[in-house]
Enzyme design. Structure first.
Site, PDB file in Angstrom:
ATOM      1  N   ASP A  67      23.084  17.758  -5.078  1.00 43.92           N
ATOM      2  CA  ASP A  67      22.550  18.351  -5.766  1.00 43.92           C
ATOM      3  C   ASP A  67      21.427  19.984  -5.477  1.00 43.92           C
ATOM      4  O   ASP A  67      20.907  19.765  -6.602  1.00 43.92           O
ATOM      5  CB  ASP A  67      21.466  17.659  -5.578  1.00 43.92           C
ATOM      6  CG  ASP A  67      20.619  16.968  -4.147  1.00 43.92           C
ATOM      7  OD1 ASP A  67      21.818  17.125  -3.451  1.00 43.92           O
ATOM      8  OD2 ASP A  67      19.319  16.930  -4.355  1.00 43.92           O
ATOM      9  N   HIS A  68      22.598  20.418  -4.639  1.00 45.68           N
ATOM     10  CA  HIS A  68      21.699  22.211  -4.464  1.00 45.68           C
ATOM     11  C   HIS A  68      23.042  23.005  -4.647  1.00 45.68           C
ATOM     12  O   HIS A  68      22.158  23.968  -5.233  1.00 45.68           O
ATOM     13  CB  HIS A  68      21.304  21.784  -3.498  1.00 45.68           C
ATOM     14  CG  HIS A  68      19.714  21.434  -3.657  1.00 45.68           C
ATOM     15  ND1 HIS A  68      17.988  21.966  -3.256  1.00 45.68           N
ATOM     16  CD2 HIS A  68      19.405  20.052  -3.221  1.00 45.68           C
ATOM     17  CE1 HIS A  68      17.324  20.756  -3.529  1.00 45.68           C
ATOM     18  NE2 HIS A  68      18.117  20.301  -3.183  1.00 45.68           N
ATOM     19  N   HIS A 143      15.186  18.380   7.199  1.00 46.25           N
ATOM     20  CA  HIS A 143      16.407  17.591   6.326  1.00 46.25           C
ATOM     21  C   HIS A 143      17.264  17.129   7.512  1.00 46.25           C
ATOM     22  O   HIS A 143      17.470  17.051   8.672  1.00 46.25           O
ATOM     23  CB  HIS A 143      16.368  18.760   5.315  1.00 46.25           C
ATOM     24  CG  HIS A 143      17.029  17.862   4.008  1.00 46.25           C
ATOM     25  ND1 HIS A 143      16.245  16.847   3.610  1.00 46.25           N
ATOM     26  CD2 HIS A 143      18.026  17.962   3.405  1.00 46.25           C
ATOM     27  CE1 HIS A 143      16.813  15.905   2.720  1.00 46.25           C
ATOM     28  NE2 HIS A 143      17.650  16.389   2.573  1.00 46.25           N
TER      29      HIS A 143
END
Length: 304
Positions: A67-68, A143
């Protein structure tokens, strides 16, 4: 004042929705463009925002989750189709080369420009980019994979020379840059006019921090002291704090605590979970701690 703008192309979390694309932004500093992350749909968002592809100087990826980064390869291919000739630098964490170089070699083999990949250490704050206008430094984040944020700091501009001083002391155009650089002025009669009477201070420098995706890291505030504007992920409300901790994300409250501790001027919340039909609860939660907080929106432009 020189331009310093942020265009939010996408501010949703893992799943793109009809309302929000996933993470991508453009930072415009004095008409030089820098991209932060490049999710699926970024090309279309750029076109809708009428942002010129050709002025993009570099791309900074926080981490290698889809998603990045899922929009990156398609955009690189498009640059080639458009005949780009300026080299493009891409910065990202460990495995950037392993993941993207084979795809670039295959899909961009006939590209008209050079693509240069830079792997960076996400654990140690460091300056990774610098030109005459700006420095870009890494912000260690926590993360599930190696991840870092980025801090853009504008470099100081020269003082402004006073128009009335030019006229009063008959200062020739050839000497204006010298006076901006700090020199005094000697009149034809030999009188020395000190520099502080000839100039006014430059505009204060501005800074922008991009912090996504990350668990709550209170120590981050030390790296962000006095930042003009912070974009910090607020994937969840405090109601889902345990889920945030489990997935290595942050709540709106935690984002606000970072901004307050950093004594920032402004906080932008983003990277919203698609579970929320409205992000008003996230905004209310953050504003109780840090009042000058706004919600990111796709297509939003922030001027610093």
């Amino acid at each position: 004042m020189e331009k310093f703008e942020i265009d939010i192309l996408g501010c949703g979390a893992a799943l793109p929705t009809p309302k929000r694309l996933s993470s991508a932004q453009i930072v415009n500093i004095r008409e030089k463009l820098f991209m932060l992350d490049c999710a699926e749909g970024t090309q279309m968002a750029l076109r809708k925002s009428h942002i010129a592809f050709s002025r993009l100087q570099a791309i900074f990826l926080t981490h290698l989750h889809g998603d990045h980064v899922f929009g990156l390869l398609g955009m690189l291919s498009t640059f080639g189709l458009l005949g780009r000739i300026q080299e493009l630098h891409i910065y990202g964490p460990t495995d950037l080369q392993r993941v993207f170089q084979p795809q670039i070699d295959y899909f961009c083999a006939d590209s008209t420009y050079k693509i240069i990949l830079h792997e960076i250490d996400t654990k140690t704050p460091q300056t990774i980019y610098e030109d005459r206008s700006v420095t870009v430094s890494t912000l260690p984040l926590k993360h599930r994979v190696p991840c870092c944020g980025y801090l853009f700091r504008e470099k100081p501009t020269a003082p402004h020379i006073r128009r009335d001083a030019i006229d009063a002391f008959l200062i020739p155009i050839s000497q204006i840059n010298n006076i901006k650089a700090g020199m005094d002025w000697t009149t034809p009669d030999g009188e020395i006019i000190p520099n502080h009477l000839l100039t006014t201070p430059p505009a204060p420098t501005r800074s922008y921090a991009y912090c996504t995706d990350t668990s709550y890291r209170p120590q981050l505030a030390n790296l962000l002291k006095g930042t003009t504007c912070i974009y910090h992920e607020a994937t969840f409300t405090t109601e889902h704090a345990l889920l945030a901790k489990k997935t290595h994300h942050s709540t709106a409250t935690q984002a606000a605590e970072i901004a307050r501790a950093a004594q920032a001027d402004r906080l932008i919340l983003g990277h919203f979970s698609s579970r929320y039909k409205s992000e008003d609860a996230l905004l209310k939660e953050a504003q109780q701690i840090f009042h000058n907080t706004v919600l990111a929106e796709d297509g939003m432009r922030i001027t610093l």
